[in-house]
Design a protein around this motif. Structure first.
Motif, mmCIF file in Angstrom:
data_model
loop_
_atom_site.group_PDB
_atom_site.id
_atom_site.type_symbol
_atom_site.label_atom_id
_atom_site.label_comp_id
_atom_site.label_asym_id
_atom_site.label_seq_id
_atom_site.Cartn_x
_atom_site.Cartn_y
_atom_site.Cartn_z
ATOM 1 N N ALA A 243 62.777 -2.088 48.123
ATOM 2 C CA ALA A 243 63.449 -2.018 49.424
ATOM 3 C C ALA A 243 62.454 -1.647 50.528
ATOM 4 O O ALA A 243 62.451 -2.259 51.610
ATOM 5 N N GLY A 244 61.604 -0.645 50.248
ATOM 6 C CA GLY A 244 60.611 -0.245 51.244
ATOM 7 C C GLY A 244 59.606 -1.340 51.533
ATOM 8 O O GLY A 244 59.164 -1.513 52.679
ATOM 9 N N THR A 245 59.246 -2.100 50.511
ATOM 10 C CA THR A 245 58.294 -3.193 50.707
ATOM 11 C C THR A 245 58.898 -4.281 51.584
ATOM 12 O O THR A 245 58.246 -4.796 52.505
ATOM 13 N N VAL A 246 60.148 -4.627 51.302
ATOM 14 C CA VAL A 246 60.821 -5.667 52.105
ATOM 15 C C VAL A 246 60.937 -5.215 53.557
ATOM 16 O O VAL A 246 60.646 -5.971 54.493
ATOM 17 N N TRP A 247 61.367 -3.947 53.742
ATOM 18 C CA TRP A 247 61.487 -3.422 55.105
ATOM 19 C C TRP A 247 60.119 -3.371 55.791
ATOM 20 O O TRP A 247 60.003 -3.652 56.980
ATOM 21 N N GLY A 248 59.070 -3.035 55.018
ATOM 22 C CA GLY A 248 57.729 -3.009 55.586
ATOM 23 C C GLY A 248 57.269 -4.379 56.041
ATOM 24 O O GLY A 248 56.691 -4.523 57.123
ATOM 25 N N TYR A 249 57.526 -5.392 55.229
ATOM 26 C CA TYR A 249 57.150 -6.752 55.634
ATOM 27 C C TYR A 249 57.917 -7.170 56.888
ATOM 28 O O TYR A 249 57.360 -7.846 57.775
ATOM 29 N N LEU A 250 59.197 -6.779 56.975
ATOM 30 C CA LEU A 250 59.984 -7.130 58.161
ATOM 31 C C LEU A 250 59.398 -6.473 59.403
ATOM 32 O O LEU A 250 59.245 -7.121 60.452
ATOM 33 N N GLN A 251 59.028 -5.166 59.297
ATOM 34 C CA GLN A 251 58.425 -4.485 60.446
ATOM 35 C C GLN A 251 57.080 -5.114 60.820
ATOM 36 O O GLN A 251 56.752 -5.244 61.997
ATOM 37 N N ASP A 252 56.310 -5.468 59.800
ATOM 38 C CA ASP A 252 55.000 -6.056 60.061
ATOM 39 C C ASP A 252 55.140 -7.392 60.757
ATOM 40 O O ASP A 252 54.467 -7.680 61.756
ATOM 41 N N TRP A 253 56.042 -8.225 60.246
ATOM 42 C CA TRP A 253 56.193 -9.578 60.791
ATOM 43 C C TRP A 253 56.781 -9.573 62.193
ATOM 44 O O TRP A 253 56.407 -10.376 63.044
ATOM 45 N N THR A 254 57.671 -8.628 62.426
ATOM 46 C CA THR A 254 58.341 -8.626 63.735
ATOM 47 C C THR A 254 57.549 -7.869 64.792
ATOM 48 O O THR A 254 57.236 -8.409 65.867
ATOM 49 N N VAL A 255 57.219 -6.593 64.506
ATOM 50 C CA VAL A 255 56.608 -5.769 65.552
ATOM 51 C C VAL A 255 55.280 -5.154 65.125
ATOM 52 O O VAL A 255 54.739 -4.299 65.821
ATOM 53 N N ALA A 256 54.737 -5.595 63.964
ATOM 54 C CA ALA A 256 53.461 -5.068 63.467
ATOM 55 C C ALA A 256 53.473 -3.547 63.437
ATOM 56 O O ALA A 256 52.519 -2.897 63.859
ATOM 57 N N TYR A 257 54.567 -3.000 62.900
ATOM 58 C CA TYR A 257 54.735 -1.552 62.774
ATOM 59 C C TYR A 257 54.596 -0.834 64.125
ATOM 60 O O TYR A 257 54.310 0.359 64.183
ATOM 61 N N GLY A 258 54.795 -1.548 65.204
ATOM 62 C CA GLY A 258 54.728 -0.942 66.526
ATOM 63 C C GLY A 258 53.332 -0.858 67.117
ATOM 64 O O GLY A 258 53.178 -0.385 68.234
ATOM 65 N N TYR A 259 52.319 -1.361 66.418
ATOM 66 C CA TYR A 259 50.949 -1.257 66.913
ATOM 67 C C TYR A 259 50.521 -2.490 67.722
ATOM 68 O O TYR A 259 49.396 -2.535 68.201
ATOM 69 N N ARG A 260 51.430 -3.467 67.837
ATOM 70 C CA ARG A 260 51.171 -4.608 68.720
ATOM 71 C C ARG A 260 52.387 -4.765 69.623
ATOM 72 O O ARG A 260 53.248 -5.620 69.386
ATOM 73 N N PRO A 261 52.484 -3.949 70.650
ATOM 74 C CA PRO A 261 53.678 -3.955 71.503
ATOM 75 C C PRO A 261 53.917 -5.291 72.195
ATOM 76 O O PRO A 261 55.047 -5.614 72.541
ATOM 77 N N GLY A 262 52.875 -6.072 72.382
ATOM 78 C CA GLY A 262 53.061 -7.387 73.001
ATOM 79 C C GLY A 262 53.945 -8.279 72.154
ATOM 80 O O GLY A 262 54.741 -9.070 72.679
ATOM 81 N N ARG A 263 53.812 -8.147 70.828
ATOM 82 C CA ARG A 263 54.664 -8.945 69.945
ATOM 83 C C ARG A 263 56.119 -8.526 70.097
ATOM 84 O O ARG A 263 57.029 -9.361 70.094
ATOM 85 N N ALA A 264 56.377 -7.219 70.248
ATOM 86 C CA ALA A 264 57.748 -6.741 70.449
ATOM 87 C C ALA A 264 58.321 -7.263 71.759
ATOM 88 O O ALA A 264 59.496 -7.655 71.824
ATOM 89 N N ALA A 265 57.507 -7.283 72.796
ATOM 90 C CA ALA A 265 57.968 -7.811 74.087
ATOM 91 C C ALA A 265 58.299 -9.293 73.974
ATOM 92 O O ALA A 265 59.289 -9.779 74.562
ATOM 93 N N LEU A 266 57.486 -10.009 73.193
ATOM 94 C CA LEU A 266 57.753 -11.441 73.009
ATOM 95 C C LEU A 266 59.064 -11.649 72.259
ATOM 96 O O LEU A 266 59.883 -12.505 72.639
ATOM 97 N N TRP A 267 59.268 -10.877 71.203
ATOM 98 C CA TRP A 267 60.522 -10.990 70.467
ATOM 99 C C TRP A 267 61.717 -10.655 71.372
ATOM 100 O O TRP A 267 62.774 -11.297 71.291
#
Length: 523
Positions: A414-438
Motif C-alpha cells: 500500500a505504501g509503495t503504491v501511494w509513494g508511486y502516486l505521489q511521485d508521479w503526480t507531485v514528485a513528493y512535493g519537491y517539484r511544485p511546478g508539476r503540482a501547479a500544472l496538475w
C-alpha cells in the motif's frame, strides 16, 4: 675497560679504535670508507675486516663516559664506513655528545631503551634491529636510508624536533611488525617518505607536532590484517599519503617534481586504520593506492579534520569506512569512491563539497546510495543541507526526492503504491511546478465537465450567475472564497466529483505553497 675523565685512552684499544678515540676528542669525522661503491655499501655482502671494525663496548664508553675534548673543540662521535661489532647497549644512558653515523654496519642489534640523546643521526646504516622504547632526544632522530632487518621499536619515544625515516627499508620482527611507534611523540615533523615497510607500521596514539609525511612510501603486510595501524593519531597539521618524485635526491616534503620526473605514489598493501584521529589541517590521500583483501578496510572512523582530500585510486577490494568522521571540506573525485558494498558513511558529516573535476548530481546520488545498502535518510539529508547552504536549492530538492524514492523501497504494498502516486503526480512535493500544472489541468477538465450542467440554485433569489470556470476554481483553491460554492444544488455523482476536487485542491495547493516557501526562504 675503564677510563678516567681526561684525554688518555684506556689500554687494550685496537689501532682502529684508537683512531676513533682521537676523532671523538677532536669532534671530526672518522671515515674508514675505501672509496669503492661496492666495498663501502653497508648493505652489501662484501665483508669488512678488523681494519674497519670497532667494538660496541668502546663506542658505549665514548658516549657515556668519553674523554674531554681537545682545547677549542667539541667532542662528538662521527663515523663513516665503520662496522660496530657485538651489541651496542646504551639502555638507560645519558648521551650528551652529538652522534652521527653514516654508511655504518652494525653486527648485532642496537639497544637504546630509555636512553637520552641530544641528537642521534644514523644515515644509510645497516642494523639487525633497533630497540628504542621510551628513548628521548632533545633534537632530531634521523634514520634515513637505513635498512633494519628485524624491525624498529619506538614505543613511547619522545623526539624533541624531527623524526626522519626517509627511504628507510624496515623488515618485520617476529610479531610481524616493522615499525612499532605506539605512544610516540614528535615535537615537529615525522617524515617517512619513500620508506619501505615489510610488516605492520603501528602508530597507535602517536602525537606529531606538525606534519606526518609518508609521501611515496610503500607499506606491505601480507602477514596480518593491517599494514598501517594508527588509531587515535594526533597530527598538528597535515597527514600526507601522497606521491614523491623519484630522483637523486628524491623530491619529497612538498617539493613539486619537475616535468618528466618519475613519480612514486604512496602504496599500502593491507588494511589501514586511522580511527579516532585528530589532524589539524588535512588528511591528504592524493593518488594513493590501497590494495586490500575483501575483509580489509581503509578505516577513518570518527576522524576529525578541517579537510579530507579523498583523491586516491579506487580500491579494487575491501571497504572504505568513514562512519562518524567529521570533516570541514570534502575534496573528492568520482573515480576515487568504491561502489555498493565498498563504502560505509553512517554518521559521516562534512560542511562543504569541493569536487575535483566533473562530479554530477547523479554521480553524487550514486555515491550516497553506495554507502547505504540499507535505507538511511541521514546521508541524503546531509547532502541536501550542504547543497542548500551552497545555494544549490534545486539540487537539494532532487536529493530529498531521491531520499523519498529510496524510502519507498522499504514500504509495504500500500505504501509503495501511494509513494508511486505521489511521485508521479507531485514528485513528493519537491517539484511544485508539476503540482501547479496538475492543478491547471484539473481546473480546465473540471470546468469543461461542469459546463455540461445547469445546476439549480439552493435559493432562487440568492445566487451569483453560474460560471463553471469560477466554480471549479473555487473548489480547487482552499481558504480563498470566490463566492461560487454553497449556492448550487448538485445531485448524485456530481457531489463526489466536488468532494474529490476539494481534496485534490488541498493536496496540490499545499505542495505549490511549500515550494514557494522554499524559494522565498532561499531568497
Amino acid at each position: 675497560m675503564s677510563t678516567e675523565q681526561g684525554g688518555e685512552p684506556p689500554e687494550g684499544l685496537t689501532a682502529t679504535e684508537y683512531g676513533m678515540w682521537q676523532a671523538f676528542r677532536n669532534g671530526s669525522t672518522y671515515d674508514l670508507r675505501a672509496g669503492e661503491a661496492a666495498l663501502d655499501d653497508p648493505h652489501g655482502g662484501l665483508p669488512w675486516g678488523e681494519e674497519r671494525s670497532v667494538r660496541a663496548r668502546v663506542v658505549s664508553l665514548l658516549l657515556l663516559h668519553g674523554p674531554d675534548p681537545l682545547p677549542g673543540r667539541v667532542s662528538s662521535l662521527k663515523l663513516a664506513g665503520v662496522q660496530i661489532t657485538d651489541v651496542l647497549d646504551l639502555a638507560g644512558g645519558i648521551v650528551e655528545p652529538y652522534v652521527e653515523l653514516i654508511g655504518c654496519r652494525f653486527e648485532k642489534e642496537v639497544l637504546l631503551p630509555e636512553a637520552r640523546f641530544t641528537t642521534l643521526r644514523l644515515v644509510d646504516c645497516s642494523l639487525p634491529r633497533l630497540e628504542a622504547a621510551r628513548v628521548s632526544t632533545e633534537g632530531d632522530l634521523h634514520l634515513p636510508r637505513c635498512r633494519v632487518h628485524r624491525g624498529v621499536r619506538l614505543t613511547d619515544a619522545q623526539i624533541g624536533t624531527d623524526l626522519l625515516l626517509n627511504q628507510a627499508v624496515v623488515h618485520r620482527d617476529r610479531r610481524g611488525t616493522s615499525l612499532l611507534g605506539d605512544g610516540l611523540s614528535v615535537g615537529q615533523d615525522f617524515q617517512a617518505e619513500m620508506m619501505e615497510a615489510h610488516g605492520e607500521v603501528s602508530l597507535r596514539g602517536a602525537q606529531i607536532g606538525v606534519s606526518l609525511s609518508l609521501r611515496g612510501s610503500r607499506l606491505a603486510n601480507p602477514y596480518g590484517r593491517r599494514a598501517l595501524n594508527a588509531p587515535q593519531l594526533t597530527v598538528g597539521r597535515t597527514l600526507y599519503l601522497t606521491p614523491a618524485g623519484v630522483g637523486n635526491p628524491a623530491l619529497t616534503s612538498g617539493t613539486t617534481p619537475a616535468r618528466g620526473t618519475r613519480v612514486q605514489r604512496f602504496e599500502c598493501r593491507g588494511g589501514v586504520r586511522l580511527d579516532d584521529g585528530r589532524v589539524g589541517d588535512a588528511v591528504d590521500l592524493d593518488q594513493a593506492r590501497f590494495v586490500m583483501e575483501e575483509y580489509q578496510e581503509l578505516s577513518l572512523r570518527r576522524v576529525q579534520t578541517p579537510e579530507l582530500r579523498f583523491l586516491c585510486e579506487r580500491p579494487a577490494q575491501g571497504r572504505v569506512v568513514l562512519s562518524g568522521a567529521k570533516v570541514g571540506n570534502l575534496m573528492d573525485q568520482t573515480p576515487s569512491w568504491p561502489g555498493p558494498g565498498g563504502l560505509a558513511m553512517g554518521g559521516f558529516t562534512y560542511d562543504n563539497l569541493v569536487p575535483r573535476g566533473r562530479f554530477t548530481l547523479a554521480e553524487r546520488l550514486t555515491w550516497v546510495e553506495a554507502a547505504t545498502p540499507e535505507y538511511n535518510p541521514e546521508p541524503y539529508e546531509l547532502l541536501a543541507a550542504v547543497l542548500r547552504a551552497g545555494g544549490e536549492d534545486a539540487d537539494a530538492r532532487e536529493v530529498l526526492l531521491a531520499k523519498q524514492r529510496r524510502r519507498r523501497e522499504t514500504l509495504g504494498l500500500a505504501g509503495t503504491v501511494w509513494g508511486y502516486l505521489q511521485d508521479w503526480t507531485v514528485a513528493y512535493g519537491y517539484r511544485p511546478g508539476r503540482a501547479a500544472l496538475w492543478m491547471a489541468v484539473l481546473w480546465a477538465v473540471s470546468a469543461l465537465l461542469f459546463a455540461q450542467i445547469d445546476p439549480a440554485p439552493i435559493k432562487d433569489d440568492e445566487h451569483p450567475p453560474w460560471s463553471s470556470s469560477l466554480f471549479t476554481l473555487d473548489l480547487l483553491l482552499p481558504v480563498i472564497d470566490l463566492g461560487q460554492t454553497g449556492y448550487w444544488h448538485l445531485d448524485g455523482g456530481w457531489q463526489w466529483v466536488t468532494a474529490l476536487l476539494i481534496l485534490l485542491g488541498w493536496i496540490l495547493a499545499t505542495t505549490v505553497a511549500a515550494g514557494a516557501t522554499r524559494l522565498l526562504r532561499r531568497g
